[in-house]
Design an enzyme around this catalytic site. Structure first.
Site, PDB file in Angstrom:
ATOM      1  N   HIS A 135       7.439  -0.717  -6.797  1.00 56.54           N
ATOM      2  CA  HIS A 135       6.013  -0.996  -7.015  1.00 56.54           C
ATOM      3  C   HIS A 135       5.171   0.121  -6.406  1.00 56.54           C
ATOM      4  CE1 HIS A 135       2.587  -4.218  -7.127  1.00 56.54           C
ATOM      5  NE2 HIS A 135       2.067  -3.006  -7.077  1.00 56.54           N
TER       6      HIS A 135
ATOM      7  N   HIS B 299       1.890   2.779  -7.749  1.00 57.01           N
ATOM      8  CA  HIS B 299       0.967   3.230  -8.804  1.00 57.01           C
ATOM      9  C   HIS B 299       0.759   4.737  -8.664  1.00 57.01           C
ATOM     10  CE1 HIS B 299      -0.426  -0.952  -9.655  1.00 57.01           C
ATOM     11  NE2 HIS B 299      -0.173  -1.126  -8.373  1.00 57.01           N
TER      12      HIS B 299
ATOM     13  N   ASN C 278      -1.657   6.847  -9.508  1.00 55.41           N
ATOM     14  CA  ASN C 278      -2.929   7.326  -8.945  1.00 55.41           C
ATOM     15  C   ASN C 278      -3.252   6.732  -7.571  1.00 55.41           C
ATOM     16  OD1 ASN C 278      -4.299   9.336 -10.721  1.00 55.41           O
ATOM     17  ND2 ASN C 278      -3.838   7.781 -12.252  1.00 55.41           N
TER      18      ASN C 278
ATOM     19  N   THR D 233       1.955   3.524 -14.138  1.00 56.20           N
ATOM     20  CA  THR D 233       0.641   4.122 -14.343  1.00 56.20           C
ATOM     21  C   THR D 233      -0.016   3.554 -15.591  1.00 56.20           C
ATOM     22  OG1 THR D 233      -0.602   6.199 -14.300  1.00 56.20           O
ATOM     23  CG2 THR D 233       1.383   6.175 -15.677  1.00 56.20           C
TER      24      THR D 233
ATOM     25  N   ASP E 170      -4.475  -2.406 -17.534  1.00 55.07           N
ATOM     26  CA  ASP E 170      -5.563  -2.655 -16.582  1.00 55.07           C
ATOM     27  C   ASP E 170      -6.279  -3.931 -17.022  1.00 55.07           C
ATOM     28  OD1 ASP E 170      -8.081  -2.639 -15.228  1.00 55.07           O
ATOM     29  OD2 ASP E 170      -7.913  -0.471 -14.947  1.00 55.07           O
TER      30      ASP E 170
ATOM     31  N   HIS F 238       0.888  -8.417 -11.276  1.00 50.00           N
ATOM     32  CA  HIS F 238       0.207  -8.595  -9.994  1.00 50.00           C
ATOM     33  C   HIS F 238      -0.253 -10.054  -9.960  1.00 50.00           C
ATOM     34  CE1 HIS F 238       0.314  -4.299  -9.763  1.00 50.00           C
ATOM     35  NE2 HIS F 238      -0.321  -4.289  -8.616  1.00 50.00           N
TER      36      HIS F 238
ATOM     37  N   GLU G 133      -3.220 -12.000  -5.810  1.00 47.28           N
ATOM     38  CA  GLU G 133      -3.884 -11.101  -4.837  1.00 47.28           C
ATOM     39  C   GLU G 133      -5.192 -11.725  -4.369  1.00 47.28           C
ATOM     40  OE1 GLU G 133      -3.956  -7.163  -6.731  1.00 47.28           O
ATOM     41  OE2 GLU G 133      -3.731  -6.287  -4.732  1.00 47.28           O
TER      42      GLU G 133
HETATM   43  C1  LIG Z   1      -4.294  -2.623  -4.027  1.00 50.86           C
HETATM   44  N1  LIG Z   1      -3.749  -3.514  -4.984  1.00 50.86           N
HETATM   45  C2  LIG Z   1      -3.802  -3.338  -6.349  1.00 50.86           C
HETATM   46  N2  LIG Z   1      -4.040  -4.437  -7.113  1.00 50.86           N
HETATM   47  C3  LIG Z   1      -4.164  -4.345  -8.440  1.00 50.86           C
HETATM   48  N3  LIG Z   1      -4.083  -3.188  -9.106  1.00 50.86           N
HETATM   49  C4  LIG Z   1      -3.852  -2.066  -8.416  1.00 50.86           C
HETATM   50  C5  LIG Z   1      -3.682  -2.088  -7.006  1.00 50.86           C
HETATM   51  N4  LIG Z   1      -3.435  -0.845  -6.607  1.00 50.86           N
HETATM   52  C6  LIG Z   1      -3.462  -0.060  -7.721  1.00 50.86           C
HETATM   53  N5  LIG Z   1      -3.742  -0.803  -8.813  1.00 50.86           N
HETATM   54  C7  LIG Z   1      -3.904  -0.357 -10.218  1.00 50.86           C
HETATM   55  O1  LIG Z   1      -3.392   0.965 -10.350  1.00 50.86           O
HETATM   56  C8  LIG Z   1      -4.430   1.871 -10.786  1.00 50.86           C
HETATM   57  C9  LIG Z   1      -4.228   3.238 -10.174  1.00 50.86           C
HETATM   58  O2  LIG Z   1      -3.055   3.824 -10.698  1.00 50.86           O
HETATM   59  P1  LIG Z   1      -2.935   4.383 -12.201  1.00 50.86           P
HETATM   60  O3  LIG Z   1      -4.281   4.951 -12.605  1.00 50.86           O
HETATM   61  O4  LIG Z   1      -2.515   3.236 -13.062  1.00 50.86           O
HETATM   62  O5  LIG Z   1      -1.881   5.440 -12.096  1.00 50.86           O
HETATM   63  C10 LIG Z   1      -5.728   1.198 -10.347  1.00 50.86           C
HETATM   64  O6  LIG Z   1      -6.831   1.645 -11.088  1.00 50.86           O
HETATM   65  C11 LIG Z   1      -5.396  -0.280 -10.583  1.00 50.86           C
HETATM   66  O7  LIG Z   1      -5.550  -0.613 -11.950  1.00 50.86           O
HETATM   67 ZN   LIG Z   2      -0.016  -2.837  -7.157  1.00 54.53          ZN
END
Ligand SMILES: CNc1ncnc2c1ncn2[C@@H]1O[C@H](COP(=O)(O)O)[C@@H](O)[C@H]1O
Ligand SMILES: [Zn+2]
Length: 366
Positions: free
Chosen positions: A16, A18, A20, A100, A169, A226, A229
């Site tokens: 898990h 992401h 960005n 992503t 998203d 997710h 949260e």
């Molecule tokens: C902190 N907890 C979290 N909860 C929910 N979504 C999250 C997150 N952390 C990250 N993202 C998701 O991942 C995107 C950034 O990576 P990418 O642009 O996809 O690579 C965020 O814009 C959000 O949609």
């Molecule tokens: Zn996450």
């Protein structure tokens, strides 16, 4: 004694993370400087935001909006993907399932496809470590015999397996979400192994994304959501009833939902730093990790966003060890168990099992 060095040396599986949310601060600052010089942003304001620690959940999503401004174009996406894989490999992550959100930006000629192409180009341009990404064509092109992953560990050169999840998203429309799922299916031969649902949990409706998730299921793409949260019990209920292959977080479950989760055996991706820093969980001691762990529920320690939360997978293992008094063999077992819950195919899982066996052999000979 368990210290950070020991946690770093342990082979680990990241399920898990992401893209960005995993960018180095130094890279973000560099990108901000360039945009500051072009007067697109005010550098000093952005510098302060990038270097801030302990963001609330809503502040995190404002930060992601900023990151998406700083890291828009194909070249930057490629650079970030390269650096992120190198950083995970430096922590001895041997299998990385990186997620992503494919993005469309007509102004710069970006489609969801071209965004993903840039991500893949980045992964393929990694220099510090050998990347096993799309085995079939990559290996056949190589003129010399590549060492197996076990060989790599014996000689201390590193190798990392990388697979991708495409994220939906929660802000997206049903049509946009379906487009991501169709793209994931087209990219099954290009390293994509599943679908993730993420984004600001206070935005969007379960029913908007449900058709896309059902389509993913039809296309036999594993799904991780997710879940919980924020305390949206109706949605948590719907998610548990959907029975995804995995869920992330699982914080605000009611008593009966815990029971449903427990009996469903759905593996939970646990993100300790993320949950505590965003104040979704008051402290590490209060984290539900230990209840799930004691109940022998399938779980995987993960980082979520190592850039956003200034952490690493080694550090997450260290925090778990310190907070819950876990032993080396418990950490080792937890790291190895994660193989079972990865979306990769059996062949990759076998190779990963070998790495852990080899690591154990090395330990007993020390
Ligand atoms: C902190 N907890 C979290 N909860 C929910 N979504 C999250 C997150 N952390 C990250 N993202 C998701 O991942 C995107 C950034 O990576 P990418 O642009 O996809 O690579 C965020 O814009 C959000 O949609
Ligand atoms: Zn996450």
């Amino acid at each position: 004694m368990i210290d950070m060095e020991w946690c770093r040396s342990l082979p680990k599986i990241e399920l898990h993370a992401h893209l960005n949310g995993s960018i180095r601060d130094s890279t973000l600052l560099e990108l901000a400087k360039v945009l500051g010089e072009k007067n697109v942003i005010v550098f000093s304001d952005v510098e302060h935001i990038i270097l801030k620690d302990d963001r609330s959940l809503q502040e995190c999503f404002r930060m992601f909006d900023l990151i998406h401004v700083l890291a828009t174009d194909h070249t930057t996406i490629k650079r970030i993907a390269k650096e992120v894989v190198e950083d995970f490999a430096a922590e001895n992550v041997v299998y990385l399932e990186l997620r992503t959100t494919p993005k469309k930006n007509e102004a710069i000629g970006m489609s969801k496809q071209s965004y993903m192409k840039a991500v893949i180009a980045g992964i393929k341009s990694v220099e510090t470590v050998e990347v096993e990404f799309i085995p079939s064509d990559d290996i056949s092109k190589k003129p010399v015999k590549t060492p197996t992953i076990v060989d790599s560990f014996r000689t201390n050169t590193k190798k990392i397996y990388v697979r991708l999840l495409l994220s939906i998203d929660r802000r997206e429309t049903t049509a946009a979400a379906v487009e991501t799922v169709e793209l994931a299916s087209e990219m099954k031969d290009s390293g994509v192994v599943g679908i993730d649902l993420s984004g600001n949990p206070c935005i969007g409706e379960w029913l908007t994304v449900l058709p896309a998730l059902k389509r993913a299921r039809e296309l036999e793409l594993p799904i991780t959501l997710h879940c919980g949260e924020v305390p949206n019990h109706k949605e948590i209920q719907a998610m548990l009833e959907f029975r995804p292959q995995r869920i992330g977080h699982a914080i605000f479950l009611k008593e009966d939902q815990w029971k449903t989760l427990r009996s469903s055996n759905i593996p939970v991706e646990i993100c300790l730093s993320s949950n505590v820093q965003t104040q979704c969980v008051p402290s590490y001691d209060d984290h539900h990790f230990i209840d799930l762990y004691n109940a022998k529920h399938p779980l995987i320690l993960c980082t979520d966003d190592p850039g956003m939360f200034s952490t690493s997978l080694s550090r997450e293992y260290y925090i778990a060890a310190k907070t819950f008094g876990l032993s080396k063999s418990q950490l080792h077992e937890m790291a190895m168990n994660a193989i079972t819950y990865a979306f990769a195919d059996g062949k990759v899982k076998k190779a990963l099992e070998e790495i852990f066996k080899d690591y154990e052999r090395k330990l007993t000979h020390q």
